[in-house]
Motif scaffolding. Structure first.
Motif, PDB file in Angstrom:
ATOM      1  N   LEU A 159       0.798  -1.218   0.000  1.00 29.95           N
ATOM      2  CA  LEU A 159       0.000   0.000   0.000  1.00 29.95           C
ATOM      3  C   LEU A 159       0.835   1.274   0.000  1.00 29.95           C
ATOM      4  CD1 LEU A 159      -2.774  -1.087   2.516  1.00 29.95           C
ATOM      5  CD2 LEU A 159      -3.007  -0.805   0.050  1.00 29.95           C
ATOM      6  N   PHE A 207      -4.510   9.206   3.297  1.00 30.56           N
ATOM      7  CA  PHE A 207      -5.452   8.087   3.326  1.00 30.56           C
ATOM      8  C   PHE A 207      -4.734   6.758   3.124  1.00 30.56           C
ATOM      9  CE2 PHE A 207      -8.230   5.199   0.864  1.00 30.56           C
ATOM     10  CZ  PHE A 207      -9.186   4.967   1.832  1.00 30.56           C
ATOM     11  N   LEU A 208      -3.805   6.719   2.161  1.00 34.19           N
ATOM     12  CA  LEU A 208      -3.078   5.482   1.883  1.00 34.19           C
ATOM     13  C   LEU A 208      -2.194   5.069   3.063  1.00 34.19           C
ATOM     14  CD1 LEU A 208      -2.043   5.939  -1.856  1.00 34.19           C
ATOM     15  CD2 LEU A 208      -3.681   4.304  -0.927  1.00 34.19           C
ATOM     16  N   SER A 265      -2.867   5.672   6.145  1.00 30.59           N
ATOM     17  CA  SER A 265      -3.708   5.242   7.269  1.00 30.59           C
ATOM     18  C   SER A 265      -4.201   3.806   7.104  1.00 30.59           C
ATOM     19  CB  SER A 265      -4.912   6.183   7.417  1.00 30.59           C
ATOM     20  OG  SER A 265      -5.814   6.051   6.338  1.00 30.59           O
ATOM     21  N   ILE A 266      -4.263   3.298   5.865  1.00 28.62           N
ATOM     22  CA  ILE A 266      -4.784   1.949   5.621  1.00 28.62           C
ATOM     23  C   ILE A 266      -3.938   0.867   6.302  1.00 28.62           C
ATOM     24  CG2 ILE A 266      -5.230   0.180   3.867  1.00 28.62           C
ATOM     25  CD1 ILE A 266      -6.155   2.399   2.011  1.00 28.62           C
ATOM     26  N   SER A 285      -4.144   1.073  10.043  1.00 25.45           N
ATOM     27  CA  SER A 285      -5.466   0.662  10.519  1.00 25.45           C
ATOM     28  C   SER A 285      -5.562  -0.856  10.558  1.00 25.45           C
ATOM     29  CB  SER A 285      -6.561   1.240   9.616  1.00 25.45           C
ATOM     30  OG  SER A 285      -6.589   2.645   9.682  1.00 25.45           O
ATOM     31  N   LEU A 286      -4.997  -1.508   9.543  1.00 22.33           N
ATOM     32  CA  LEU A 286      -4.979  -2.974   9.520  1.00 22.33           C
ATOM     33  C   LEU A 286      -4.210  -3.519  10.719  1.00 22.33           C
ATOM     34  CD1 LEU A 286      -4.326  -3.642   5.720  1.00 22.33           C
ATOM     35  CD2 LEU A 286      -6.447  -4.058   6.972  1.00 22.33           C
ATOM     36  N   VAL A 311      -8.006   6.755  12.589  1.00 22.25           N
ATOM     37  CA  VAL A 311      -7.779   7.391  11.296  1.00 22.25           C
ATOM     38  C   VAL A 311      -7.906   8.911  11.405  1.00 22.25           C
ATOM     39  CG1 VAL A 311      -8.689   7.676   8.954  1.00 22.25           C
ATOM     40  CG2 VAL A 311      -8.486   5.386   9.937  1.00 22.25           C
TER      41      VAL A 311
END
Length: 201
Positions: free
Chosen positions: A51, A71-72, A74-75, A78-79, A191
């Motif tokens: 990512l 946003f990228l 945070s992915i 977050s996972l 996030v």
């Protein structure tokens, strides 16, 4: 399930799980906390690499596309958060707990902790330096245990891969639904918080 098994127990991860970590033998609880963090990172790392690549094509945070890079970024984090806060919901034992012979139980009844209690005890997982201090002061219960009303007891060690069977047989009951809702809320908060921290001045 084969994909999940590869992600959780590939050759790299199993090499890590089978390491002795002699320098942590003096405190089993601290060893468990540190191994949990690194185990999660070992699973999360491939997601981060995959990512993070598009960010190099989108640009840097000083450009107008900062929201997309934010946003990228945070992915994958977050996972990692999802894995960290849900790691004990299957029988009160994460893969590391199974390996070391530990189980999360209700502090009052000494019975296996519910899914909700397991997730509540892990909301402090990102604050691992504070948790380490708590464990030095009170080896039996860390900050998350005090919040959730849980404790960690010693049980017979087992094969970490047994968690895959429990995941396969997982039933989406009321406890699971509540756990899912708590996870979603925590990730949204995470996030938003990350976005505010990364926002350029």
């Amino acid at each position: 399930m084969k994909i999940l098994k590869f992600l959780m127990f590939n050759r790299f991860v199993r090499l890590y799980l089978n390491s002795d970590f002699y320098f942590l033998q003096w405190n089993k609880r601290i060893k468990s906390t540190i191994l949990e963090m690194w185990y999660t990172l070992s699973i999360f790392f491939p997601f981060f690499i995959i990512l993070i690549i598009p960010i190099f094509f989108i640009g840097n945070a000083n450009q107008t596309n900062f929201v997309w890079t934010d946003f990228l970024l945070s992915i994958p984090f977050s996972l990692m958060m999802i894995i960290l806060i849900n790691k004990d919901i299957f029988g009160g034992q994460s893969p590391v707990h199974r390996l070391l012979g530990l189980q999360v139980v209700d502090a009052k009844t000494n019975e296996k902790a519910t899914k909700v209690k397991c997730i509540l005890r892990n909301i402090t997982a990102p604050l691992w330096p504070i948790e380490a201090i708590f464990l030095l002061a009170n080896p039996k219960r860390r900050l998350g245990d005090l919040i959730a009303g849980t404790s960690l007891i010693e049980v017979k060690p087992s094969d970490p891969e047994l968690i895959l069977t429990e995941i396969e047989d997982f039933k989406f009951d009321n406890q699971a639904k509540l756990t899912f809702m708590i996870t979603v809320i925590l990730i949204i908060i995470f996030v938003i918080f990350s976005h505010q921290r990364l926002k350029p001045w």
